[in-house]
Design a protein around this motif. Sequence first.
Motif, mmCIF file in Angstrom:
data_model
loop_
_atom_site.group_PDB
_atom_site.id
_atom_site.type_symbol
_atom_site.label_atom_id
_atom_site.label_comp_id
_atom_site.label_asym_id
_atom_site.label_seq_id
_atom_site.Cartn_x
_atom_site.Cartn_y
_atom_site.Cartn_z
ATOM 1 N N THR A 88 -12.480 -28.145 21.807
ATOM 2 C CA THR A 88 -13.705 -27.715 22.063
ATOM 3 C C THR A 88 -14.574 -28.981 22.665
ATOM 4 O O THR A 88 -14.492 -29.929 21.573
ATOM 5 N N VAL A 89 -14.963 -29.228 23.506
ATOM 6 C CA VAL A 89 -16.243 -30.284 23.961
ATOM 7 C C VAL A 89 -17.417 -29.888 23.297
ATOM 8 O O VAL A 89 -17.792 -28.511 23.388
ATOM 9 N N LEU A 90 -18.228 -30.789 22.902
ATOM 10 C CA LEU A 90 -19.339 -30.321 22.249
ATOM 11 C C LEU A 90 -20.557 -30.416 23.298
ATOM 12 O O LEU A 90 -21.199 -31.377 23.696
ATOM 13 N N VAL A 91 -20.742 -29.371 23.778
ATOM 14 C CA VAL A 91 -22.171 -28.981 24.562
ATOM 15 C C VAL A 91 -22.577 -27.912 24.118
ATOM 16 O O VAL A 91 -22.174 -26.901 23.386
ATOM 17 N N ARG A 99 -23.330 -22.473 28.604
ATOM 18 C CA ARG A 99 -22.787 -22.778 27.354
ATOM 19 C C ARG A 99 -21.893 -24.274 27.938
ATOM 20 O O ARG A 99 -21.424 -24.723 27.069
ATOM 21 N N ASP A 100 -21.837 -24.669 29.147
ATOM 22 C CA ASP A 100 -20.926 -25.768 29.221
ATOM 23 C C ASP A 100 -22.047 -26.942 30.135
ATOM 24 O O ASP A 100 -21.468 -27.761 30.568
ATOM 25 N N TRP A 101 -23.155 -26.760 29.771
ATOM 26 C CA TRP A 101 -24.251 -27.731 30.440
ATOM 27 C C TRP A 101 -25.171 -28.637 29.712
ATOM 28 O O TRP A 101 -25.438 -28.052 28.562
ATOM 29 N N ALA A 102 -25.268 -29.773 29.816
ATOM 30 C CA ALA A 102 -26.195 -30.525 29.133
ATOM 31 C C ALA A 102 -26.720 -31.649 29.954
ATOM 32 O O ALA A 102 -26.304 -32.124 30.792
ATOM 33 N N GLN A 187 -13.652 -28.379 28.864
ATOM 34 C CA GLN A 187 -14.465 -29.151 29.842
ATOM 35 C C GLN A 187 -15.836 -28.552 29.853
ATOM 36 O O GLN A 187 -16.118 -27.605 29.224
ATOM 37 N N GLY A 188 -16.717 -29.582 30.272
ATOM 38 C CA GLY A 188 -18.399 -29.143 30.360
ATOM 39 C C GLY A 188 -18.874 -29.985 31.665
ATOM 40 O O GLY A 188 -18.408 -30.735 32.283
ATOM 41 N N TRP A 189 -20.117 -29.538 31.774
ATOM 42 C CA TRP A 189 -20.933 -30.530 32.861
ATOM 43 C C TRP A 189 -21.829 -31.319 32.204
ATOM 44 O O TRP A 189 -22.156 -31.169 31.108
#
Length: 264
Positions: A88-91, A99-102, A187-189
């Motif tokens: 899990t990516v921490l976002v 949930r995948d944005w920061a 993955q995340g943004w």
Amino acid sequence: MTPALLVFLATGWLEAGLFGNLIPRVVEDNSRRSPQPHQIQKQLSPVAPDTIARFDPPDRGAPEGSVDAGGTRGKCPQDAMQPNPPLTVLVPRVTPDARDWALTVSPRPTFWVYVPETVASEGLFVVRDRQWNDIHRQEVALPESGLLELQLPETAEELGLEEDYRWQFAVICPPDGTGAPREVVAQGWVRRVEPTPSLTSQLQQQSERDRPLIYGQNGIWYESLSGLAHQRQSAPNDPQLQQRWQDFLESAGLAEFSEFSLVN
């Protein structure tokens, strides 16, 4: 470079778009989905500094086409059990549709990923822009398990202001006897924003110990997370810092990760 990674690279996975049409697929390809610029604006306003660590999400609409890509349900074929929680990516997980944005204010932010126990020993960290160009690519030796810090080095290209970037971490599984490589991906943004005069003023008025709180209360995720993580590493027996870490992750929907070790 190990034989497993050489086989993995030879498939053209890195050239075809980080997570091409591999079989079996672990996550869906969300590479072309990106938040729209008008949806992620935030008006930063002064906040009364306090000792409560929390994440207040930016005032914005849900990123268009974004999905919950923070975690995966895959595992390496050689792993005996399905990891829980998974890679899990921490976002933030504040709302189900974002949930995948920061946000970050750094040209080279620090990222964090939870790596579960696995037989794999290698990972790959990649940051790409909206045109799918590599900004950074790095092979990583995996820890036994825990929260892994991933730093964009000075040699990496800076993140542009008001630009969208997708960051991805893959666990590279050993060969399973079939000849086909396999990866588990999270993955995340991330978007870099300019700190407002209000935020800058608030940071200047606070001690280094309290600055992560200001970032979090202003919706700046990466600096708040990294600041609290580094404080926890430097003073693991400080009860206030332990409580802040737990409160912050809970406020972002990541409470289950507060007890895991931070590893380098």
